[in-house]
Design an enzyme around this catalytic site. Structure first.
Site, short mmCIF file in Angstrom:
data_model
loop_
_atom_site.label_atom_id
_atom_site.label_comp_id
_atom_site.label_asym_id
_atom_site.label_seq_id
_atom_site.Cartn_x
_atom_site.Cartn_y
_atom_site.Cartn_z
N GLY A 214 0.65 -1.74 -0.38
CA GLY A 214 -0.07 -0.53 0.00
C GLY A 214 0.82 1.23 0.21
CD GLU A 265 0.52 2.37 3.07
OE1 GLU A 265 0.55 3.64 3.01
OE2 GLU A 265 1.80 1.53 3.25
CB THR A 295 7.12 5.72 19.18
OG1 THR A 295 8.15 6.87 18.64
CG2 THR A 295 6.07 6.29 19.41
ZN LIG Z 1 4.03 2.30 5.81
#
Ligand SMILES: [Zn+2]
Length: 471
Positions: A214, A265, A295
């Site tokens: 994708g 995506e 993160t």
């Molecule tokens: Zn990606």
């Protein structure tokens, strides 16, 4: 020609579209036999540093407006249209995939963006339980009405036969540049529905030699100076997903069969970077950033290249302390490159980026108030069993503020409604009861002129309409 390591090359692919005529293939490296094929390949082009500076400013504004972190985030409802690109195959024959396959993807989107991922329990036993699985407060619903105002026979689905359009078969193109030219230059512009009203998702087959799952467009902004790479425009905004990695039922790839390609995506479409960073430059392991504070910097897998990606199905913990993270890589994040079954979380900072994109993105900010789509959903991602059962009209609209809500099948008692502004902020949350003539009056004369979003709830369903107050 530049000589780049494979995983640096991939994010730059579209930017370098005309520099490469063929994509060298990487032998699959992973943890199981399934990876004798190829690891996840996302072809999204990351935006440039100027975009990130603009977006960072909008994040700061968002946090100050929300009195971050004390207040709750806004609720957004995104109307979805899935363009199924097929070659005239019978209904439910790949790649003319079934409605059930598409609705199974909507279910995954709503679970994962609602912080209810099927694998969220796996986070509980990791150090990342301290970060938490975030609820983005973004819901995806199925468009009920096409751009001409006609009810869709299959809510949320637009089937397009490339043969009858005279277009090439997307799967016949053996180079990424050829595929991109067809998709970006022909198919998307010819089939896109107004991206201010609809989240456009295209699905098609793709040549097996490319093994691309994708790609997405990042959110553009009206106050953004200059044009970055990778941003969505009026003819291409949205995501494309390989039909064999879309949804959880139907003809699916054995590893990418839990709907996480579209989750990933859509994350880009909402402003998220890869968890390991998108530098695409000379930064080494651990150094690339996804611009989220919660993160960790990532080492990445043996085949993960220099931007911290992980492939396959790693086991927690992974790379403890290598990048100054006591918990190691967050390989279970939806924005890593791991297998569908491993992905399980967004973080709170990622949700803030997504909320910022919904508030500031040119083709994002009005999506929640989309009267043209008559968007309805239940939280399983399925269309209501009788789409007209809960149809809703606002009379008059625009109005001075005194309106009647007319429902095709009004409930016995009252119903819940929420009035929001275009920022998604809730202004009114109440129960509306019928008068003696069983009509539903709503008095909004105390509200200023403007565009509002009215959400009406019935059993398991909710319907959103745009409401305009003008005096
Ligand atoms: Zn990606």
């Amino acid at each position: 020609m530049l000589v780049l390591p494979e995983m640096k090359l991939k994010p730059l692919l579209i930017a370098l579209l005309f520099s490469f005529t063929a994509l060298a293939q990487t032998p699959g490296i992973g943890t199981g036999p399934a990876h004798l094929i190829l690891p996840r390949h996302c072809a999204t082009v990351p935006p440039d540093s100027a975009w990130e500076i603009w977006f960072s400013q909008k994040i700061a504004e968002y946090k100050s407006q929300q009195n971050f972190p004390s207040s709750t985030t806004s609720n957004f409802m995104i109307p979805v249209i899935v363009h199924v690109i097929h070659g005239g195959e019978a209904l439910a024959t790949y790649p003319n995939v079934s409605a059930a396959q598409i609705y199974s993807q909507l279910k995954v989107l709503n679970e994962d963006y609602g912080g209810r991922g099927l694998n969220s329990a796996t986070i509980a036993s990791t150090g990342f339980s301290l970060v938490g699985v975030s609820n983005s407060n973004i819901t995806f619903c199925l468009a009920q009405i096409d751009p001409l105002g006609n009810p869709l026979s299959e809510p949320g689905i637009d089937r397009v036969n490339y043969v009858s359009k005279g277009w090439a078969n997307p799967a016949a193109l053996g180079s990424m540049s050829g595929f991109q030219i067809l998709m970006e230059g022909t198919i998307k512009p010819a089939t896109i529905w107004n991206p201010q009203l609809f989240f456009n998702i295209w699905i098609s087959d793709v040549n097996s030699s490319l093994f691309t799952l994708g790609y997405a467009t990042f959110p553009s902004g009206s106050t953004l100076n200059g044009i970055s790479t990778g941003l969505g425009g009026s003819t291409n905004d949205g995501i494309w997903i390989w039909s064999k990695s879309f949804g959880t039922v139907g003809t699916l790839h054995s590893v990418y069969n839990k709907g996480r390609s579209a989750v990933h995506e859509t994350g880009h479409w909402l402003g998220l970077r890869h968890i390991g960073g998108d530098s695409g430059n000379a930064l080494g392991d651990c150094a690339a950033s996804d611009f989220c504070d919660d993160t960790p910097p990532q080492k990445g897998g043996a085949n993960g290249g220099t931007n911290g990606q992980n492939f396959g199905a790693p086991v927690y913990p992974l790379h403890v302390n290598i990048c100054a993270s006591v918990y190691g890589d967050m390989f279970m994040n939806f924005m890593d490159y791991t297998d569908d079954a491993v992905m399980a979380m967004f973080t709170p900072d990622q949700s803030i980026r997504m909320q910022t994109a919904m508030t500031n993105g040119t083709f994002r900010s009005l999506l929640t108030a989309s009267s043209a789509t008559q968007c309805t959903v239940n939280y399983l991602g399925l269309p209501p069993s009788k789409p007209d059962e809960f149809s809703l009209r606002i009379i008059p609209n625009p109005s001075s503020g005194k309106i009647i809500l007319e429902l095709a099948n009004p409930p016995q008692g009252g119903f819940k409604l929420i009035l929001s502004n275009t920022m998604g902020q809730v202004l009114l949350n109440s129960e509306l009861l019928p008068d003696t003539n069983k009509r539903f009056f709503l008095d909004l004369e105390n509200y200023p002129e403007g565009i509002y979003s009215l959400t009406v709830f019935s059993t398991g369903n909710q319907t959103v309409r745009r409401l305009i107050i003008s005096r």
